[in-house]
Design a protein around this motif. Structure first.
Motif, mmCIF file in Angstrom:
data_model
loop_
_atom_site.group_PDB
_atom_site.id
_atom_site.type_symbol
_atom_site.label_atom_id
_atom_site.label_comp_id
_atom_site.label_asym_id
_atom_site.label_seq_id
_atom_site.Cartn_x
_atom_site.Cartn_y
_atom_site.Cartn_z
ATOM 1 N N GLU A 1 3.643 6.330 2.438
ATOM 2 C CA GLU A 1 3.962 7.710 2.398
ATOM 3 C C GLU A 1 3.359 8.487 3.607
ATOM 4 O OE1 GLU A 1 2.453 8.675 -1.403
ATOM 5 O OE2 GLU A 1 4.451 8.286 -2.107
ATOM 6 N N LYS A 2 2.287 8.250 3.932
ATOM 7 C CA LYS A 2 1.533 8.812 5.206
ATOM 8 C C LYS A 2 2.333 8.485 6.407
ATOM 9 C CE LYS A 2 -3.064 9.183 7.564
ATOM 10 N NZ LYS A 2 -4.269 8.950 7.671
ATOM 11 N N ASP B 1 0.746 -1.210 -0.012
ATOM 12 C CA ASP B 1 -0.323 -0.014 0.175
ATOM 13 C C ASP B 1 0.950 1.342 -0.165
ATOM 14 O OD1 ASP B 1 -1.865 2.040 0.616
ATOM 15 O OD2 ASP B 1 -2.854 0.959 2.136
ATOM 16 N N ARG B 2 0.997 1.711 -1.157
ATOM 17 C CA ARG B 2 1.892 3.061 -1.116
ATOM 18 C C ARG B 2 1.468 4.264 -0.201
ATOM 19 N NH1 ARG B 2 4.417 5.607 -6.571
ATOM 20 N NH2 ARG B 2 5.135 7.713 -5.800
ATOM 21 N N GLU B 3 0.170 4.510 -0.429
ATOM 22 C CA GLU B 3 -0.502 5.614 0.603
ATOM 23 C C GLU B 3 0.155 5.395 1.926
ATOM 24 O OE1 GLU B 3 -4.564 7.752 1.359
ATOM 25 O OE2 GLU B 3 -4.621 6.212 -0.112
ATOM 26 N N LYS B 4 -0.253 4.319 2.332
ATOM 27 C CA LYS B 4 0.049 3.733 3.825
ATOM 28 C C LYS B 4 1.582 4.183 4.086
ATOM 29 C CE LYS B 4 0.449 -0.378 6.693
ATOM 30 N NZ LYS B 4 0.261 -1.659 6.673
#
Length: 415
Positions: A234-235, A229-232
């Motif tokens: 980066e966040k 999960d890229r968004e996970k």
């Protein structure tokens, strides 16, 4: 998924060349989410290469091999790969045409049969055309594992990786997202930083790792996130950065992904229209080299003088002889005089000077080995600090160089 790198060549093992290929490959594979679990270097020996291939196949999903693809008898990689894959060499017409075209266009010596043999490749491989050399890359599939053999010439290998191998790996596999954020710190050692941020490190989520990357006078803190999960990733990385920054605000100078400290200094000077000059003694030009390694340095860096001998300090920098005799060349007064002199002669806004004893002997001064005075001069003031950087010459020079830039950065930040 995991990858392994194998570099082939006696020249690596005897220290004749430095293996820069592995560092490049590790960096490029990390960018696509492929973790390198081992790097091996083996000599030009058939059995050693076979053993390395078998061991890598047992550990990794992707095995990258560089070296040993030249036309001479000592280059045995292709023959060894044939043995490993129970294959045979066949002539590839496209590679042969490519080799002949290279000789026709760029090489003055006549093409030989040895050069033509570069077109011989294992029959089961997929050829990856090498646009910058005669040895092609070769892609093999075996029981779900990928083997890629490439020439050891760095610029040829790099082009193959970027143009052929990475795109093909992306097409063939689904990789997790990996992102690194590296915080640059100055002036505090690795263990002291670790103690300061211990609770922060203990609280990191399992998919984020912290690595300490120390060098002389500097420590890089690399936060690495890895997940599908890229968004996970980066966040979470952004959140962890915001947590750690208040704990290191007094030693933090920026993010490595943005710029090095020397580049930051250059950007600050360019933005403000200010200029820099340097007078070096014990650092022998290291400061000037670090500045001019960056494109655009001519906008703010006027030049330097390596006043290594005492006579140069006296005759070119115009340091009074009675000052040198009274305080010695390794002293606060001489360091300040050097910085003031080079700033005025070169008409700059800032100047750095270094004078010290890097060892192994005391030289022209009585100062202990490792003693270094660093001075910063501006149009308003000049000041100097003394340090002892130990008794190893290379360490002293590198630490002095890093400390000088740290001091200059702080001075620039005042304005």
């Amino acid at each position: 998924m995991n990858a392994e790198i194998i570099t082939i060549g006696d020249e690596i093992l005897i220290g004749q060349i430095v293996d820069t290929n592995s560092a490049f490959l590790g960096s490029e594979l990390s960018k696509i989410g492929l973790s390198v679990i081992q790097i091996s270097s083996v000599r030009d020996d058939k059995q050693h290469i076979l053993d390395a291939l078998a061991e890598a196949e047992a550990r990794a999903d992707v095995i990258l091999i560089t070296g040993g693809l030249g036309p001479t008898k000592d280059d045995i990689t292709k023959h060894t790969l044939c043995h490993y894959f129970e294959d045979e060499l066949v002539e590839n017409k496209a590679v042969l045409h490519h080799v002949e075209e290279l000789f026709r266009k760029y090489i003055s010596t006549p093409i030989s049969n040895l050069n033509r043999k570069q077109a011989l490749v294992p029959s089961t491989c997929e050829v990856l055309m090498n646009n910058y050399g005669t040895a092609p890359g070769m892609w093999f599939n075996k029981s779900g594992k990928v083997f890629v053999s490439m020439p050891g010439v760095p610029y040829e290998m790099k082009a193959l990786i970027k143009d052929k191998v990475i795109p093909k790996l992306r097409e063939s596999f689904k990789f997790p997202f990996i992102k690194h954020t590296t915080l640059l710190t100055y002036g505090l050692g690795e263990s002291a930083i670790a103690e300061r941020i211990e609770s922060f490190e203990d609280g990191l989520p399992p998919f984020i790792k912290l690595a300490y990357l120390p060098s002389l006078g500097r420590v890089r803190l690399r936060l690495s996130g890895k997940d599908i999960d890229r968004e996970k990733v980066e966040k979470a990385l952004e959140q962890e950065v915001q947590k750690v920054l208040p704990l290191i605000d007094d030693i933090f100078v920026g993010f490595e992904e943005d710029a090095t400290l020397e580049q930051r200094i250059g950007m600050k000077l360019t933005e403000s229209g200010k200029t820099l000059s340097i007078a070096e003694s014990c650092t022998g030009g290291s400061l000037a080299q670090a500045i001019t390694a960056n494109a655009g340095a001519s906008k703010y860096f006027k030049g330097s003088l390596v006043s290594y001998a005492t006579t140069i300090k006296r005759d070119v920098l115009h340091i009074p002889e009675d000052l040198i005799n009274k305080d010695s060349v390794v002293s606060e007064s001489v360091a300040k005089a050097m910085a003031e002199s080079i700033r005025k002669q070169f008409n700059t806004d800032y100047a750095i000077s270094t004078t010290g004893n890097a060892g192994p002997t005391k030289g022209d001064a009585d100062a202990e080995v490792g003693t270094v005075w660093i001075a910063i001069a501006t149009k308003e003031c000049v000041y100097a600090q003394v340090f002892n950087f130990g008794n190893h010459r290379e360490k002293v020079i590198k630490k002095a160089t890093n400390k000088a830039f740290e001091m200059l950065q702080k001075e620039i930040e005042k304005n």
